[in-house]
Design a protein around this motif. Sequence first.
Motif, PDB file in Angstrom:
ATOM      1  N   LEU A   1       0.734  -1.199   0.001  1.00  0.00           N
ATOM      2  CA  LEU A   1      -0.143   0.022  -0.044  1.00  0.00           C
ATOM      3  C   LEU A   1       0.755   1.215  -0.101  1.00  0.00           C
ATOM      4  CD1 LEU A   1      -2.940   0.888   0.230  1.00  0.00           C
ATOM      5  CD2 LEU A   1      -2.624   0.682   2.752  1.00  0.00           C
ATOM      6  N   THR A   2       0.712   2.091  -0.893  1.00  0.00           N
ATOM      7  CA  THR A   2       1.287   3.383  -1.123  1.00  0.00           C
ATOM      8  C   THR A   2       0.382   4.715  -0.891  1.00  0.00           C
ATOM      9  OG1 THR A   2       1.536   3.575  -3.219  1.00  0.00           O
ATOM     10  CG2 THR A   2       3.213   2.318  -2.262  1.00  0.00           C
ATOM     11  N   LEU A   3       0.698   5.740  -0.548  1.00  0.00           N
ATOM     12  CA  LEU A   3       0.009   6.885  -0.244  1.00  0.00           C
ATOM     13  C   LEU A   3       0.961   8.202  -0.358  1.00  0.00           C
ATOM     14  CD1 LEU A   3      -2.340   8.746   0.889  1.00  0.00           C
ATOM     15  CD2 LEU A   3      -1.547   8.129   3.217  1.00  0.00           C
ATOM     16  N   ARG A   4       0.446   8.949  -1.424  1.00  0.00           N
ATOM     17  CA  ARG A   4       1.119  10.285  -1.722  1.00  0.00           C
ATOM     18  C   ARG A   4      -0.066  11.276  -1.605  1.00  0.00           C
ATOM     19  NH1 ARG A   4       2.982   7.144  -5.396  1.00  0.00           N
ATOM     20  NH2 ARG A   4       1.515   8.080  -7.136  1.00  0.00           N
ATOM     21  N   VAL A   5       0.578  12.530  -0.690  1.00  0.00           N
ATOM     22  CA  VAL A   5      -0.488  13.489  -0.259  1.00  0.00           C
ATOM     23  C   VAL A   5       0.253  14.793  -1.254  1.00  0.00           C
ATOM     24  CG1 VAL A   5      -1.619  14.999   1.249  1.00  0.00           C
ATOM     25  CG2 VAL A   5      -1.127  12.427   1.835  1.00  0.00           C
ATOM     26  N   ASN A   6      -0.496  15.374  -2.155  1.00  0.00           N
ATOM     27  CA  ASN A   6       0.022  16.433  -2.778  1.00  0.00           C
ATOM     28  C   ASN A   6       1.656  15.887  -3.465  1.00  0.00           C
ATOM     29  OD1 ASN A   6      -2.357  17.939  -2.512  1.00  0.00           O
ATOM     30  ND2 ASN A   6      -1.349  19.011  -0.842  1.00  0.00           N
TER      31      ASN A   6
ATOM     32  N   ILE B   1      -1.240  -2.212   8.822  1.00  0.00           N
ATOM     33  CA  ILE B   1      -1.781  -3.022   9.914  1.00  0.00           C
ATOM     34  C   ILE B   1      -3.368  -2.513  10.072  1.00  0.00           C
ATOM     35  CG2 ILE B   1      -1.871  -3.758  12.268  1.00  0.00           C
ATOM     36  CD1 ILE B   1       0.507  -5.099  10.938  1.00  0.00           C
ATOM     37  N   SER B   2      -3.427  -1.231  10.092  1.00  0.00           N
ATOM     38  CA  SER B   2      -4.487  -0.251  10.571  1.00  0.00           C
ATOM     39  C   SER B   2      -5.511  -0.180   9.123  1.00  0.00           C
ATOM     40  CB  SER B   2      -4.390   0.497  11.226  1.00  0.00           C
ATOM     41  OG  SER B   2      -3.834   0.818  12.379  1.00  0.00           O
ATOM     42  N   SER B   3      -4.804   0.064   8.104  1.00  0.00           N
ATOM     43  CA  SER B   3      -5.651   0.163   7.004  1.00  0.00           C
ATOM     44  C   SER B   3      -6.549  -1.115   6.404  1.00  0.00           C
ATOM     45  CB  SER B   3      -4.708   0.531   5.768  1.00  0.00           C
ATOM     46  OG  SER B   3      -4.008   1.567   5.880  1.00  0.00           O
ATOM     47  N   ARG B   4      -7.873  -0.863   6.160  1.00  0.00           N
ATOM     48  CA  ARG B   4      -8.540  -1.850   5.542  1.00  0.00           C
ATOM     49  C   ARG B   4      -9.424  -1.541   4.564  1.00  0.00           C
ATOM     50  NH1 ARG B   4      -6.417  -4.466   9.219  1.00  0.00           N
ATOM     51  NH2 ARG B   4      -7.221  -5.116  11.343  1.00  0.00           N
TER      52      ARG B   4
ATOM     53  N   PRO C   1      -1.811   6.157  13.492  1.00  0.00           N
ATOM     54  CA  PRO C   1      -2.541   4.728  13.135  1.00  0.00           C
ATOM     55  C   PRO C   1      -4.051   4.997  13.842  1.00  0.00           C
ATOM     56  CG  PRO C   1      -0.767   4.877  14.824  1.00  0.00           C
ATOM     57  CD  PRO C   1      -0.653   6.164  14.174  1.00  0.00           C
ATOM     58  N   ASP C   2      -4.184   5.912  14.863  1.00  0.00           N
ATOM     59  CA  ASP C   2      -5.683   6.032  15.315  1.00  0.00           C
ATOM     60  C   ASP C   2      -6.693   6.895  14.436  1.00  0.00           C
ATOM     61  OD1 ASP C   2      -4.918   4.164  17.448  1.00  0.00           O
ATOM     62  OD2 ASP C   2      -4.118   5.754  18.657  1.00  0.00           O
TER      63      ASP C   2
ATOM     64  N   TYR D   1      -4.174  -5.453  -1.842  1.00  0.00           N
ATOM     65  CA  TYR D   1      -4.666  -5.556  -0.469  1.00  0.00           C
ATOM     66  C   TYR D   1      -5.910  -6.204  -0.117  1.00  0.00           C
ATOM     67  CZ  TYR D   1      -3.915  -3.249   4.191  1.00  0.00           C
ATOM     68  OH  TYR D   1      -3.607  -2.813   5.428  1.00  0.00           O
ATOM     69  N   PRO D   2      -5.669  -7.153   0.919  1.00  0.00           N
ATOM     70  CA  PRO D   2      -6.971  -7.939   1.284  1.00  0.00           C
ATOM     71  C   PRO D   2      -8.295  -7.192   1.420  1.00  0.00           C
ATOM     72  CG  PRO D   2      -5.487  -7.964   3.172  1.00  0.00           C
ATOM     73  CD  PRO D   2      -4.744  -7.023   1.937  1.00  0.00           C
ATOM     74  N   VAL D   3      -9.263  -7.930   0.859  1.00  0.00           N
ATOM     75  CA  VAL D   3     -10.594  -7.300   1.150  1.00  0.00           C
ATOM     76  C   VAL D   3     -11.606  -8.287   2.113  1.00  0.00           C
ATOM     77  CG1 VAL D   3     -12.818  -6.730   0.059  1.00  0.00           C
ATOM     78  CG2 VAL D   3     -10.544  -6.727  -0.940  1.00  0.00           C
ATOM     79  N   GLU D   4     -11.990  -7.582   3.281  1.00  0.00           N
ATOM     80  CA  GLU D   4     -12.589  -8.294   4.191  1.00  0.00           C
ATOM     81  C   GLU D   4     -14.171  -8.066   3.837  1.00  0.00           C
ATOM     82  OE1 GLU D   4     -11.391  -6.779   8.095  1.00  0.00           O
ATOM     83  OE2 GLU D   4      -9.557  -6.214   7.008  1.00  0.00           O
TER      84      GLU D   4
END
Length: 162
Positions: free
Chosen positions: A30-35, A44-47, A66-67, A157-160
């Motif tokens: 999982l990657t994330l870019r902001v601007n 762990i926390s992403s779903r 993470p919260d 990513y896994p899907v729940e």
Amino acid sequence: MNRFLPLLLLPLLGAAPTVRHTPPDSARLLTLRVNGQAVAADTISSRFFLSDTRTLRLNIIRADDPDGEGLTILIDRFPIQTGTYSFQEILSGRNRDASYRFGKTAAYSKSCPDNPGSVTITAINGAKHWLAGSYRCTVCESGRGGKRFTLEGTFRYPVEKE
């Protein structure tokens, strides 16, 4: 024994067959870019959730919060197939939007006059229950003079079930 001697010399010549170690079939990439700036995502926390009504919800959490709520993208009536799902399908009755919360910042795709956004699904593994693809969206803080954020990244990513 003499007939095996040439095989013993192969490693010295660099001609020995190499054993390639393939990476594990991890579904938590999982990657994330902001601007445009890379931000570590909390794997762990992403779903990713898929409801009985086929609403796909991507919830991407920042590693430095993470919260927190991070980025949430909704795709209503997800047909469980590869393709690009754009946010600009309001007239079709589909709900496709995004929201982003980090610290005191709250921004929504519907707060932007133009809210381009899409999720592209490039692979689906039904046996292992994961999706692969990319996302890109623009969200804006509500209110006058609110900031605009472009969030983008890739995933496998896994899907729940939700």
